[in-house]
Design an enzyme around this catalytic site. Sequence first.
Site, PDB file in Angstrom:
ATOM      1  N   ASN A   6       0.862  -1.195   0.000  1.00 33.72           N
ATOM      2  CA  ASN A   6       0.000   0.000   0.000  1.00 33.72           C
ATOM      3  C   ASN A   6       0.891   1.235   0.000  1.00 33.72           C
ATOM      4  O   ASN A   6       1.451   1.597   1.032  1.00 33.72           O
ATOM      5  CB  ASN A   6      -0.901  -0.031   1.248  1.00 33.72           C
ATOM      6  CG  ASN A   6      -1.724   1.233   1.370  1.00 33.72           C
ATOM      7  OD1 ASN A   6      -1.865   1.992   0.411  1.00 33.72           O
ATOM      8  ND2 ASN A   6      -2.284   1.476   2.552  1.00 33.72           N
ATOM      9  N   LYS A   8       0.049   4.303  -0.449  1.00 38.77           N
ATOM     10  CA  LYS A   8      -0.581   5.539   0.059  1.00 38.77           C
ATOM     11  C   LYS A   8      -0.351   6.679  -0.947  1.00 38.77           C
ATOM     12  O   LYS A   8      -0.378   6.432  -2.147  1.00 38.77           O
ATOM     13  CB  LYS A   8      -0.066   5.860   1.463  1.00 38.77           C
ATOM     14  CG  LYS A   8      -0.153   4.624   2.374  1.00 38.77           C
ATOM     15  CD  LYS A   8       0.057   4.905   3.819  1.00 38.77           C
ATOM     16  CE  LYS A   8      -0.070   3.602   4.598  1.00 38.77           C
ATOM     17  NZ  LYS A   8      -0.134   3.770   6.036  1.00 38.77           N
ATOM     18  N   HIS A  84      -9.739   1.608   4.338  1.00 39.43           N
ATOM     19  CA  HIS A  84      -8.478   1.781   5.066  1.00 39.43           C
ATOM     20  C   HIS A  84      -8.697   2.751   6.234  1.00 39.43           C
ATOM     21  O   HIS A  84      -9.470   3.695   6.123  1.00 39.43           O
ATOM     22  CB  HIS A  84      -7.388   2.312   4.127  1.00 39.43           C
ATOM     23  CG  HIS A  84      -6.037   2.255   4.758  1.00 39.43           C
ATOM     24  ND1 HIS A  84      -5.582   3.249   5.587  1.00 39.43           N
ATOM     25  CD2 HIS A  84      -5.064   1.313   4.719  1.00 39.43           C
ATOM     26  CE1 HIS A  84      -4.372   2.921   6.026  1.00 39.43           C
ATOM     27  NE2 HIS A  84      -4.040   1.747   5.513  1.00 39.43           N
ATOM     28  N   GLU A  86      -7.030   5.134   7.309  1.00 40.99           N
ATOM     29  CA  GLU A  86      -6.782   6.555   7.002  1.00 40.99           C
ATOM     30  C   GLU A  86      -7.985   7.160   6.288  1.00 40.99           C
ATOM     31  O   GLU A  86      -8.286   8.344   6.461  1.00 40.99           O
ATOM     32  CB  GLU A  86      -5.489   6.689   6.168  1.00 40.99           C
ATOM     33  CG  GLU A  86      -4.261   6.469   7.049  1.00 40.99           C
ATOM     34  CD  GLU A  86      -3.046   5.912   6.331  1.00 40.99           C
ATOM     35  OE1 GLU A  86      -3.001   5.918   5.084  1.00 40.99           O
ATOM     36  OE2 GLU A  86      -2.128   5.442   7.039  1.00 40.99           O
ATOM     37  N   GLU A 150      -5.823  -4.517  10.518  1.00 47.03           N
ATOM     38  CA  GLU A 150      -4.820  -3.480  10.774  1.00 47.03           C
ATOM     39  C   GLU A 150      -5.207  -2.727  12.044  1.00 47.03           C
ATOM     40  O   GLU A 150      -6.001  -1.783  11.982  1.00 47.03           O
ATOM     41  CB  GLU A 150      -4.767  -2.494   9.600  1.00 47.03           C
ATOM     42  CG  GLU A 150      -4.428  -3.150   8.279  1.00 47.03           C
ATOM     43  CD  GLU A 150      -3.821  -2.148   7.311  1.00 47.03           C
ATOM     44  OE1 GLU A 150      -2.749  -2.446   6.780  1.00 47.03           O
ATOM     45  OE2 GLU A 150      -4.396  -1.066   7.102  1.00 47.03           O
ATOM     46  N   GLY A 156       1.865   2.775  10.786  1.00 49.38           N
ATOM     47  CA  GLY A 156       2.811   3.878  10.598  1.00 49.38           C
ATOM     48  C   GLY A 156       3.438   4.361  11.899  1.00 49.38           C
ATOM     49  O   GLY A 156       4.101   5.386  11.940  1.00 49.38           O
ATOM     50  N   SER A 186       2.931  -1.586  10.518  1.00 45.01           N
ATOM     51  CA  SER A 186       4.377  -1.590  10.788  1.00 45.01           C
ATOM     52  C   SER A 186       5.043  -2.936  10.506  1.00 45.01           C
ATOM     53  O   SER A 186       5.946  -3.364  11.238  1.00 45.01           O
ATOM     54  CB  SER A 186       4.660  -1.134  12.225  1.00 45.01           C
ATOM     55  OG  SER A 186       4.203   0.194  12.422  1.00 45.01           O
TER      56      SER A 186
HETATM   57  P1  PGA Z   1       2.471   0.727   7.707  1.00 44.04           P
HETATM   58  O1  PGA Z   1       1.029   0.909   6.985  1.00 44.04           O
HETATM   59  O2  PGA Z   1       3.025  -0.591   7.228  1.00 44.04           O
HETATM   60  O3  PGA Z   1       3.264   1.910   7.258  1.00 44.04           O
HETATM   61  O4  PGA Z   1       2.202   0.701   9.184  1.00 44.04           O
HETATM   62  C1  PGA Z   1       0.168  -0.180   6.805  1.00 44.04           C
HETATM   63  C2  PGA Z   1      -1.093   0.307   6.144  1.00 44.04           C
HETATM   64  O5  PGA Z   1      -1.538   1.426   6.465  1.00 44.04           O
HETATM   65  O6  PGA Z   1      -1.689  -0.378   5.293  1.00 44.04           O
END
Ligand code: PGA
Length: 226
Positions: A6, A8, A84, A86, A150, A156, A186
Amino acid sequence: MLIAANWKMYKGPRETREFLDRFEPPDGVDVVICPPYTSLRVAVESGRAVYAQNVHWETEGAYTGEVSAAMLVELGVWGSIVGHSERRQYFGETDETTARRAEAALAAGLGVIACVGETEQEREAGDTEEVLRRQVGVLPEHDGLVIAYEPVWAIGTGKTATAGLCQESHAFIKTLVDTRVLYGGSVKPDNAAELLSQPDVDGALVGGASLDVDSLTAICRAAIRS
Ligand code: PGA
């Protein structure tokens, strides 16, 4: 094992091409690249499996800023992430809109990675199972549906769920729906093997660590060994 990258809001077409020219994942792992909309075409041209990061529920209409499943299909895109955290946190995405996006994408023949997961506050209050039951409960049952667990507090932040905690949530999700469940939050080359070796972890949705070719390749290698 399925490893989904992903990206982003990172990597325009030039960086996407450069990355995919260099990227040679090992055999034996399914890899899906999820770049921003403007990089989808270049990514599709690479021959890799490509998912969008979001998709609208209508075929067309007055929905400024949105992209439909039919448009993604026309581009050669294989599927889309929906819901997601976010999107939920910053753009008002709800369980209901997530379900509508998933249904439309599946009906158009796209695959779907639907994201679920509790916040830190919800976990501390002991509400994790209730949140997961609600978020998973609205999603359609379909062969093309994959769930990504998640935990919001692990995205993140560098805080990874322990392998045990991750396994527990995955096993619970599988009591609700019969599908593959990816872990996200992460995931890095140095923790991927342990997370991916849990019995109910079927792959990973990787954010930050998927932006670097060597790091994504290392995670793919860990997936094969797990
Ligand atoms: P990250 O993001 O691996 O940077 O924690 C995972 C995600 O948001 O899908």
